[in-house]
Design a protein around this motif. Structure first.
Motif, PDB file in Angstrom:
ATOM      1  N   LEU A  88      44.634  39.452  34.236  1.00 30.55           N
ATOM      2  CA  LEU A  88      44.188  39.719  32.873  1.00 30.55           C
ATOM      3  C   LEU A  88      43.959  41.215  32.679  1.00 30.55           C
ATOM      4  O   LEU A  88      43.350  41.873  33.532  1.00 30.55           O
ATOM      5  N   ASN A  89      44.432  41.730  31.554  1.00 30.08           N
ATOM      6  CA  ASN A  89      44.343  43.161  31.280  1.00 30.08           C
ATOM      7  C   ASN A  89      43.617  43.387  29.959  1.00 30.08           C
ATOM      8  O   ASN A  89      44.042  42.886  28.908  1.00 30.08           O
ATOM      9  N   LYS A  94      40.163  39.236  28.743  1.00 32.17           N
ATOM     10  CA  LYS A  94      39.023  38.867  29.585  1.00 32.17           C
ATOM     11  C   LYS A  94      38.007  38.008  28.833  1.00 32.17           C
ATOM     12  O   LYS A  94      37.272  37.232  29.442  1.00 32.17           O
ATOM     13  N   THR A 116      41.633  40.422  37.466  1.00 33.70           N
ATOM     14  CA  THR A 116      41.677  41.373  36.359  1.00 33.70           C
ATOM     15  C   THR A 116      42.095  42.747  36.864  1.00 33.70           C
ATOM     16  O   THR A 116      41.865  43.102  38.030  1.00 33.70           O
TER      17      THR A 116
END
Length: 541
Positions: A88-89, A94, A116
């Motif tokens: 996740l970016n 998030k 992440t």
């Protein structure tokens, strides 16, 4: 939005990076992300991209890295091929955690490790970040053991991997383990089924469970000291395995349970809530004593000898907590899963048929499933779940004493048994249905055994292409000499359903077909399918 086939990924800001996913899954995830955007009131769309050879050496912002030209780069992906990972970016993505993870499981996605991106990794490739997340997951959940699991080498034993298999004897010096002196009492395949497979052509492979019975692996000095670790001896607490009718209290208690449900995975450390299950309680080591035994030098030496028999694997204790839903101890069966079990079966006890563990049935939220997926034991290139049982009584065990270990072939309702003998070692795939039988009154003493729950991690990845013939057809078969069977030990005996079914048989007689119709209805072959709602003739997965 960015596509997994684009070399650049910074056309549109990507929020979710999918490692080892396919295009069809990407489409379903895109629909899910649109729904979640509205539900959580996100400011913009959440965009996803597949990570593959076209973009794994790019950074999260699409910049080139020098990893592709590094001398350490191989033609294989720089992360475990069998591991699925979701990275996740940015805050937009998030904010969806942990709901995104739960929603993907509910939709039927295979388990994945979630991680992440952080600022310190902005200049690192996507694959590098995925590798870090996967490695951190393995370390945190001890999926490949701990420092306490390491087996140290010794000066008195020279081996390729510096693994000590010697065991001292006060009178006779050092007992050196020689794999060539192992005696094969039984090598068996049973409980055949066609099961789903991610590495076989057509997604199906023929499967059967294995059992191997070995003598001369556990020498008498090692057997004696394993029993001493579990029970003490005359010098420490007055215990005498030759005559004492019960194990020593304080080290043992009646709180070990079998499961009554052979349709679900279990361990000897798991219990059911019903009163009937509680009545099956038997003598087992206390938690403190079990922990001491599991860390003992004698157990390490036993595992080292098993390791010597299987050099193509890394033989490690089963990572018990990682098998629980969300890694919460006791959340699966009521009690914390144990990686070792001591048994002292006595006359009059009633034991139940059970499995030790089945990796296809663990919860998809378990850390183990997130790393290795859900798979049927013996899947190529996946960790193999094996139980190692060693009999510890000092005396030769006459047939009249009973207390055999029983193994069931569910498809045919037949089975085999193994009689206890001092130091005899039984290796079995953990999904074999089995149970203890109680000693006879004539025995007069408990039947002592120690079970180690092990995982065999393959050291080398086997290309799946080697398991197809010239025409590209899958030639995988359940009696391939892999897993706990050894080529030098000969072909395993095919028993029960493993012996009674031939994948290539196509010459069934008309009388056989009539029998099928009489019992199951027209046009139904119970070897191939469920008939009128009945369970498959062989085990169903």
């Amino acid at each position: 939005m960015a596509s997994g086939n684009n070399n650049k990924i910074n056309n549109v800001k990507s929020d979710v990076f999918l490692v080892n996913f396919d295009e069809e899954e990407l489409m379903h995830l895109q629909d899910l992300l649109k729904e979640m955007k509205e539900e959580y009131g996100l400011e913009r769309d959440v965009n996803a991209v597949i990570v593959n050879e076209s973009n794994w050496f790019l950074t999260v912002d699409g910049a080139e890295t020098n990893e592709a030209t590094s001398t350490t780069t191989t033609v294989k992906p720089p992360y475990p091929e069998s591991c699925r990972c979701v990275l996740l970016n940015g805050d937009n993505a998030k904010r969806l955690m942990p709901e995104l993870k739960e929603a993907m499981i509910d939709m039927g996605f295979q388990p994945s490790i979630f991680g992440t991106f952080t600022e310190k990794n902005n200049d690192k490739s996507i694959a590098n970040c995925a590798r870090q997340v996967i490695s951190a997951h393995e370390r945190y959940w001890k999926l490949r053991g701990t420092e306490d699991d390491l087996i140290d080498g010794s000066d008195d034993d020279s081996t390729d991997d510096l693994i000590s298999t010697s065991w001292p004897d006060g009178e006779d010096g050092i007992s050196i383990f020689n794999p060539g002196s192992v005696s094969i009492a039984m090598s068996l395949a049973l409980d055949r089924a066609d099961v789903g497979s991610s590495t076989s052509v057509g997604g199906i492979r023929s499967d059967a469970s294995k059992i191997v019975v070995l003598d001369n692996v556990v020498c008498d000095p090692l057997r004696r000291d394993l029993l001493k670790e579990m029970c003490g001896n005359q010098e420490t607490n007055g215990f005498d395995a030759w005559i004492d009718s019960e194990p020593p209290e304080g080290l043992w208690s009646r709180d070990t349970y079998d499961t009554l449900d052979t349709g679900s995975p279990s361990t000897s450390g798991s219990s059911l809530e019903s009163a009937e299950a509680k009545n099956t309680s038997s003598w087992g080591l206390t938690e403190d004593q079990l922990a001491k035994v599991a860390r003992s030098s004698a157990v390490k030496t036993l595992r080292a000898r098993i390791q010597r028999l299987y050099p193509e694997y890394e033989v490690l204790p089963m990572s018990a907590d990682s098998l629980e839903p969300e890694g919460i101890p006791g959340s699966w069966g009521g009690l914390r899963i144990k990686t070792a079990v001591g048994n002292a079966a006595v006359n009059g006890e009633d034991f139940s048929w059970h499995l030790d563990m089945d990796p296809s049935s663990v919860d998809p939220t378990s850390p183990w499933a997130e790393r290795f997926g859900l798979y049927v034991n013996r899947e190529r290139n996946k960790p193999l779940f094996v139980s190692a049982l060693v009999y510890l009584n000092p005396n030769v065990w006459p047939a009249s004493y009973d207390a055999e270990t029983m193994f069931l072939d569910p498809g045919t309702g037949t089975g085999v048994f193994v009689r206890p003998q001092p130091g005899r070692l039984v290796l079995m795939d953990q999904d074999v249905v089995h149970r203890v039988s109680a000693p006879s009154k004539a025995a007069g003493v408990p039947r002592y055994s120690l079970v180690l729950k092990l995982v065999f991690h393959p050291k080398v990845t086997i290309p799946t292409s080697t398991n197809t013939d010239a025409a590209g057809n899958d030639k995988d078969d359940f009696n391939d000499l892999d897993g706990i069977t050894r080529k030098e030990w000969g072909e395993p005996v095919l028993f029960g359903s493993a012996a009674g079914f031939d994948l290539d048989a196509d010459d069934c007689s008309s009388s056989d077909e009539d029998d099928y119709e009489d019992e199951f209805g027209d046009d139904c072959d119970p070897y191939e399918e469920d008939c009128e709602g009945n369970e498959n003739f062989y085990k169903s997965v």
